[in-house]
Scaffold this motif. Structure first.
Motif, short mmCIF file in Angstrom:
data_model
loop_
_atom_site.label_atom_id
_atom_site.label_comp_id
_atom_site.label_asym_id
_atom_site.label_seq_id
_atom_site.Cartn_x
_atom_site.Cartn_y
_atom_site.Cartn_z
N GLU A 194 0.82 -1.22 0.00
CA GLU A 194 0.00 0.00 0.00
C GLU A 194 0.84 1.26 0.00
O GLU A 194 0.44 2.29 -0.53
CB GLU A 194 -0.92 0.03 1.23
CG GLU A 194 -2.12 -0.84 1.12
CD GLU A 194 -2.99 -0.76 2.38
OE1 GLU A 194 -2.54 -0.22 3.41
OE2 GLU A 194 -4.12 -1.25 2.30
N SER A 195 2.01 1.20 0.60
CA SER A 195 2.87 2.38 0.71
C SER A 195 3.51 2.77 -0.63
O SER A 195 4.10 3.84 -0.75
CB SER A 195 3.97 2.15 1.74
OG SER A 195 4.78 1.03 1.36
N ILE A 196 3.36 1.92 -1.64
CA ILE A 196 3.91 2.19 -2.97
C ILE A 196 2.78 2.68 -3.87
O ILE A 196 1.73 2.04 -3.97
CB ILE A 196 4.56 0.91 -3.56
CG1 ILE A 196 5.72 0.47 -2.67
CG2 ILE A 196 5.01 1.15 -4.99
CD1 ILE A 196 6.30 -0.88 -3.04
N GLN A 197 2.99 3.80 -4.53
CA GLN A 197 1.96 4.35 -5.42
C GLN A 197 1.93 3.52 -6.70
O GLN A 197 2.90 3.48 -7.47
CB GLN A 197 2.27 5.82 -5.75
CG GLN A 197 1.19 6.47 -6.58
CD GLN A 197 1.53 7.91 -6.92
OE1 GLN A 197 2.48 8.49 -6.42
NE2 GLN A 197 0.73 8.49 -7.80
N ILE B 243 4.17 1.38 -11.27
CA ILE B 243 4.60 1.85 -9.97
C ILE B 243 5.28 3.19 -10.18
O ILE B 243 6.18 3.31 -11.02
CB ILE B 243 5.59 0.84 -9.32
CG1 ILE B 243 4.88 -0.48 -9.03
CG2 ILE B 243 6.21 1.42 -8.06
CD1 ILE B 243 5.81 -1.57 -8.52
N VAL B 244 4.85 4.18 -9.43
CA VAL B 244 5.43 5.52 -9.54
C VAL B 244 6.63 5.58 -8.60
O VAL B 244 6.52 5.30 -7.40
CB VAL B 244 4.39 6.60 -9.18
CG1 VAL B 244 5.01 7.99 -9.26
CG2 VAL B 244 3.18 6.49 -10.10
N THR B 245 7.79 5.93 -9.17
CA THR B 245 9.03 5.97 -8.39
C THR B 245 9.66 7.34 -8.58
O THR B 245 10.49 7.53 -9.46
CB THR B 245 10.02 4.88 -8.84
OG1 THR B 245 10.33 5.09 -10.22
CG2 THR B 245 9.45 3.50 -8.67
N GLY B 246 9.27 8.29 -7.76
CA GLY B 246 9.81 9.64 -7.91
C GLY B 246 9.35 10.26 -9.21
O GLY B 246 8.16 10.46 -9.42
N VAL C 96 5.23 -3.15 -13.94
CA VAL C 96 5.44 -4.46 -13.32
C VAL C 96 4.29 -5.36 -13.75
O VAL C 96 3.12 -4.97 -13.70
CB VAL C 96 5.47 -4.34 -11.77
CG1 VAL C 96 5.61 -5.69 -11.13
CG2 VAL C 96 6.59 -3.42 -11.34
N GLY C 97 4.65 -6.57 -14.19
CA GLY C 97 3.62 -7.49 -14.64
C GLY C 97 3.86 -8.90 -14.17
O GLY C 97 4.98 -9.30 -13.86
#
Length: 171
Positions: A25-28, A48-51, A57-58
């Motif tokens: 949950e903490s990962i957008q 996944i939004v990373t900055g 991801v699949g």
């Protein structure tokens, strides 16, 4: 599972089957759809939004008795995701590929190996995941995205070993 967001794709018209991808949950993260030619029955995709960037991801499942049409869709999905920053995980049942030497026996396995090589993807699972075979994949568009791959004991009554690894991206 508490603390995780669920992304799933159920088999249509059948009981059982499908794939489930859990992301903390903490990962957008949000679900995405691929192009129509790559929309698979047994694949789930998320960004996944990373900055300032996004990582696709699949999770895919390629059944041993997959139809030619569904197999082509999975291959199209892998081709599409390989053009972006991405990680593809799953059970592809290509047990006759020797990933360390990049050799294969069998037409279907050679086609899959060619797909991975032609898409410039790195396979990170190099040890057996079921018996003496490497049936599972962790493919990445950039080798440095995946680190510390460990093959662990099966979970519950599964006959496939678990794969643990770290996804490394810039935040």
């Amino acid at each position: 599972m508490t603390g995780y967001v669920l992304f799933r794709k159920d088999k249509l018209g059948r009981r059982g089957g499908g794939v489930i991808l859990y992301i903390k949950e903490s990962i957008q993260a949000y679900e995405i759809k691929l192009e129509k030619e790559a929309e698979c029955e047994e694949a789930a995709w998320s960004n996944i939004v990373t900055g300032n960037s996004t990582l696709t991801v699949g999770l895919v499942y390629q059944s041993p008795n997959i139809s030619i049409e569904e197999n082509e869709k999975i291959h199209n999905a892998i081709r599409e995701v390989s053009k972006r920053d991405g990680i593809i995980m799953g059970d592809c049942n290509n047990g006759h590929i020797q990933w360390t030497s990049l050799q294969s026996t069998g037409r279907e396995d050679q086609e899959f190996l060619n797909l991975v090589q032609d898409s410039f993807l790195s396979q990170h699972v190099l040890e057996a995941t079921r018996g003496e075979n490497v049936l599972d994949i962790v493919l990445s568009s950039q080798k440095e995205f995946v680190d510390n791959v460990k093959i662990c004991e099966p979970l519950g009554c599964s006959d496939l070993n678990q794969i643990h690894f770290i996804i490394k991206v810039k935040g």
